[in-house]
Design a protein around this motif. Structure first.
Motif, PDB file in Angstrom:
ATOM      1  N   GLY A 103      40.039  43.773  28.452  1.00  0.00           N
ATOM      2  CA  GLY A 103      39.199  43.232  29.525  1.00  0.00           C
ATOM      3  C   GLY A 103      39.977  43.299  30.828  1.00  0.00           C
ATOM      4  N   SER A 104      39.267  43.456  31.944  1.00  0.00           N
ATOM      5  CA  SER A 104      40.014  43.588  33.205  1.00  0.00           C
ATOM      6  C   SER A 104      40.683  42.278  33.596  1.00  0.00           C
ATOM      7  CB  SER A 104      39.113  44.117  34.324  1.00  0.00           C
ATOM      8  OG  SER A 104      37.986  43.312  34.494  1.00  0.00           O
ATOM      9  N   LYS A 105      40.154  41.150  33.150  1.00  0.00           N
ATOM     10  CA  LYS A 105      40.781  39.855  33.443  1.00  0.00           C
ATOM     11  C   LYS A 105      42.235  39.850  32.969  1.00  0.00           C
ATOM     12  CE  LYS A 105      40.115  34.904  32.528  1.00  0.00           C
ATOM     13  NZ  LYS A 105      39.227  33.932  31.854  1.00  0.00           N
ATOM     14  N   TYR A 129      36.980  35.294  42.450  1.00  0.00           N
ATOM     15  CA  TYR A 129      37.258  35.216  41.017  1.00  0.00           C
ATOM     16  C   TYR A 129      38.641  34.542  40.888  1.00  0.00           C
ATOM     17  CZ  TYR A 129      37.552  37.443  36.322  1.00  0.00           C
ATOM     18  OH  TYR A 129      37.629  37.712  34.986  1.00  0.00           O
ATOM     19  N   ASN A 175      37.877  42.805  46.051  1.00  0.00           N
ATOM     20  CA  ASN A 175      36.858  42.898  44.990  1.00  0.00           C
ATOM     21  C   ASN A 175      35.486  43.165  45.610  1.00  0.00           C
ATOM     22  OD1 ASN A 175      35.096  40.204  43.341  1.00  0.00           O
ATOM     23  ND2 ASN A 175      35.175  42.301  42.639  1.00  0.00           N
ATOM     24  N   ASN A 179      32.219  39.230  43.661  1.00  0.00           N
ATOM     25  CA  ASN A 179      31.881  37.965  43.019  1.00  0.00           C
ATOM     26  C   ASN A 179      32.700  36.907  43.750  1.00  0.00           C
ATOM     27  OD1 ASN A 179      31.437  35.821  41.295  1.00  0.00           O
ATOM     28  ND2 ASN A 179      32.663  36.631  39.619  1.00  0.00           N
ATOM     29  N   ASP A 207      39.452  45.142  42.398  1.00  0.00           N
ATOM     30  CA  ASP A 207      38.671  44.785  41.215  1.00  0.00           C
ATOM     31  C   ASP A 207      37.255  45.334  41.424  1.00  0.00           C
ATOM     32  OD1 ASP A 207      37.201  43.600  39.210  1.00  0.00           O
ATOM     33  OD2 ASP A 207      37.854  41.549  39.648  1.00  0.00           O
ATOM     34  N   ALA A 209      34.741  45.556  39.086  1.00  0.00           N
ATOM     35  CA  ALA A 209      33.962  45.217  37.885  1.00  0.00           C
ATOM     36  C   ALA A 209      32.457  45.445  38.048  1.00  0.00           C
ATOM     37  CB  ALA A 209      34.223  43.763  37.494  1.00  0.00           C
ATOM     38  N   TYR A 210      31.961  45.349  39.304  1.00  0.00           N
ATOM     39  CA  TYR A 210      30.505  45.445  39.518  1.00  0.00           C
ATOM     40  C   TYR A 210      30.070  46.765  40.152  1.00  0.00           C
ATOM     41  CZ  TYR A 210      30.547  40.565  38.270  1.00  0.00           C
ATOM     42  OH  TYR A 210      30.712  39.389  37.580  1.00  0.00           O
ATOM     43  N   SER A 238      35.943  47.509  34.226  1.00  0.00           N
ATOM     44  CA  SER A 238      35.591  46.820  33.003  1.00  0.00           C
ATOM     45  C   SER A 238      34.344  47.410  32.411  1.00  0.00           C
ATOM     46  CB  SER A 238      35.350  45.354  33.354  1.00  0.00           C
ATOM     47  OG  SER A 238      34.885  44.677  32.229  1.00  0.00           O
ATOM     48  N   SER A 240      32.616  45.379  30.638  1.00  0.00           N
ATOM     49  CA  SER A 240      31.908  44.120  30.393  1.00  0.00           C
ATOM     50  C   SER A 240      30.543  44.059  31.058  1.00  0.00           C
ATOM     51  CB  SER A 240      32.741  42.947  30.918  1.00  0.00           C
ATOM     52  OG  SER A 240      33.846  42.728  30.086  1.00  0.00           O
ATOM     53  N   LYS A 241      30.479  44.363  32.341  1.00  0.00           N
ATOM     54  CA  LYS A 241      29.242  44.191  33.084  1.00  0.00           C
ATOM     55  C   LYS A 241      28.407  45.467  33.024  1.00  0.00           C
ATOM     56  CE  LYS A 241      31.110  40.281  33.981  1.00  0.00           C
ATOM     57  NZ  LYS A 241      32.022  39.979  35.060  1.00  0.00           N
ATOM     58  N   ARG A 249      35.897  42.749  24.890  1.00  0.00           N
ATOM     59  CA  ARG A 249      37.210  42.752  25.515  1.00  0.00           C
ATOM     60  C   ARG A 249      37.792  44.147  25.662  1.00  0.00           C
ATOM     61  NH1 ARG A 249      36.166  40.301  28.311  1.00  0.00           N
ATOM     62  NH2 ARG A 249      38.218  39.759  29.092  1.00  0.00           N
TER      63      ARG A 249
HETATM   64  C1  LIG Z   1      33.228  39.629  35.073  1.00  0.00           C
HETATM   65  C2  LIG Z   1      34.322  39.977  36.002  1.00  0.00           C
HETATM   66  C3  LIG Z   1      35.390  40.767  35.572  1.00  0.00           C
HETATM   67  C4  LIG Z   1      35.400  41.363  34.184  1.00  0.00           C
HETATM   68  O1  LIG Z   1      36.184  40.691  33.327  1.00  0.00           O
HETATM   69  P1  LIG Z   1      36.483  41.290  31.883  1.00  0.00           P
HETATM   70  O2  LIG Z   1      37.789  40.644  31.564  1.00  0.00           O
HETATM   71  O3  LIG Z   1      36.610  42.773  32.017  1.00  0.00           O
HETATM   72  O4  LIG Z   1      35.377  40.871  30.998  1.00  0.00           O
HETATM   73  C5  LIG Z   1      36.379  41.104  36.480  1.00  0.00           C
HETATM   74  N1  LIG Z   1      36.305  40.687  37.766  1.00  0.00           N
HETATM   75  C6  LIG Z   1      35.283  39.963  38.209  1.00  0.00           C
HETATM   76  C7  LIG Z   1      35.231  39.607  39.645  1.00  0.00           C
HETATM   77  C8  LIG Z   1      34.284  39.559  37.346  1.00  0.00           C
HETATM   78  O5  LIG Z   1      33.279  38.798  37.802  1.00  0.00           O
END
Ligand SMILES: *Cc1c(COP(=O)(O)O)cnc(C)c1O
Length: 389
Positions: A103-105, A129, A175, A179, A207, A209-210, A238, A240-241, A249
């Motif tokens: 996951g990028s987090k 974030y 980012n 977010n 970042d 992610a979106y 990521s 994820s989104k 993950r």
């Molecule tokens: C959801 C999100 C992530 C993604 O997190 P993962 O660990 O890849 O699930 C990363 N940065 C931001 C700003 C987010 O909102």
């Protein structure tokens, strides 16, 4: 010292501002109220079927049951590099400029351990974030907060950073699409960030992610498209989104070989990589039919339209976003972020996130995540209109 007294790094964490909401949410739910939760940024849509199928097949294969390689399967890193080429026209060397992440987090949180010494400064946006600040704190660094304000399009004002702070900073986090503000950035902003980073010898961490959750045909650029970006930074990404895979993950970093090597060195001493079956599913996501991404965007775009129009007709003020599944809404006159959040929960059963929870400059806003079906959003609008604010 008491046996379980927490370490400094935990005690230095900022207060968790959502505790009060969590408590109220439990209390309201216990009263039997039908809660509509627009609080968390976790997609309600399932992972596309072809990705789940790839995972099922990979799980059956015993060669995937062993420790994965630390920096990620070659096949996954090649799929990432090809995706970057195709999507952004950015060329990355799969084995040197791409790293798989849990996951990028995870990558964002660990990055400062590779490049930030105790006492070093990192430039961190606010609201944001929370992981940029927390990763910095865990490495012993200090965050210098760059306010994201409406009058600057929620971009940090690089000119406003004092020269001595900029010249001593080790890294800057940015980012976009953003977010929590849902703001987007033009390539011209990334050009300014590259020039700033070159001038001050700073690492840029973007970042993204979106980047794929976008509307009305908007296609954001990668930070790495800008000339010279590969020399100064990395981009975190990521699945994820983009593919509704938050629970799986898997993410990745692409960028400067030394940055990737440093982060890889930290990770190889902490984790043992991403389960290979998940990486196989990731390859399917990146190389497979991208129709699922377009479908997802169409669903969020409809929700965005319904909710934005509903909020405006209920008297709220906001910009209609071009990307992300968030709405960044101004609190009505006479309220604070905490005040309106409490009232929406107690009197309408709506969970939203107070803007100041993402950093002090977020005061005066609340964030709504479009992670509920359209009929629930319509119900939320009905309840908003029934409140006299
Ligand atoms: C959801 C999100 C992530 C993604 O997190 P993962 O660990 O890849 O699930 C990363 N940065 C931001 C700003 C987010 O909102």
């Amino acid at each position: 010292m008491e046996r379980f007294e927490k370490a400094e790094r935990l005690r230095r964490l900022p207060p968790y501002l959502f505790k009060e909401i969590d408590r109220k949410k439990a209390e309201v739910r216990a009263r039997g109220v039908d809660i509509i939760d627009l609080g968390v940024g976790d997609p309600d849509l399932p992972t596309p079927g072809h990705i789940v199928e790839a995972m099922k097949k990979a799980v059956e294969d015993p060669s995937n049951h062993r420790y994965p390689s630390y920096s990620g399967m070659e096949g996954f890193r090649e799929a990432v590099a090809d995706w970057y080429q195709e999507r952004f026209n950015v060329t990355a060397e799969p084995l040197k400029e791409v790293l798989s992440l849990i996951g990028s987090k995870e990558g964002i949180a660990h990055f400062p351990l590779a490049f930030v010494n105790p006492g070093d400064t990192v430039l961190v946006p606010s609201p944001a974030y929370p992981v940029y600040n927390i990763g910095t704190l865990f490495a012993g660094g200090r965050s210098f907060f760059m306010p994201l304000l409406a009058e600057n399009g929620f971009l940090p004002d690089l000119e406003a950073i004092p020269h001595d702070v900029a010249s001593s900073a080790r890294a800057i986090f940015i980012n976009y699409p953003n977010n929590p503000t849902a703001a987007t950035a033009e390539p011209e902003f990334f050009e300014r960030v590259v020039a700033f980073a070159k001038k001050h010898g700073i690492i840029v961490c973007h970042d993204a992610a979106y980047s794929e959750m976008t509307f009305d045909g908007f296609r954001p650029s990668s930070f790495l498209e800008v000339k010279g970006a590969m020399e100064v930074g990395v981009e975190f990404h990521s699945l994820s989104k983009t593919y509704n895979m938050t629970g799986w993950r898997i993410g990745f970093a692409v960028g400067n070989a030394s940055a990737i090597e440093g982060l890889g060195a930290v990770k190889s001493n902490i984790d043992s990589g991403v389960f290979q079956a998940v990486q196989m599913a990731g390859i399917e996501a990146l190389r497979g039919d991208q129709g699922c991404v377009a479908e997802m965007c169409a669903i969020y775009q409809r929700r965005r339209d319904v909710m934005t129009e509903g909020l405006i007709s209920a008297g709220f003020k906001l910009e209609k976003p071009k990307a992300t599944f968030y709405l960044w809404v101004k609190v009505p006159a006479g309220y604070t972020s905490a005040g309106i959040t409490a009232r929406l929960l107690e009197e309408a059963g709506l969970v939203v996130t107070p803007g100041n929870g993402f950093g002090e400059p977020g005061e005066g806003y609340f964030r709504m995540a479009l992670t509920q079906k359209e009929d629930r959003l319509k119900e939320a609008i009905k309840r908003l209109k029934a409140l006299s604010l």
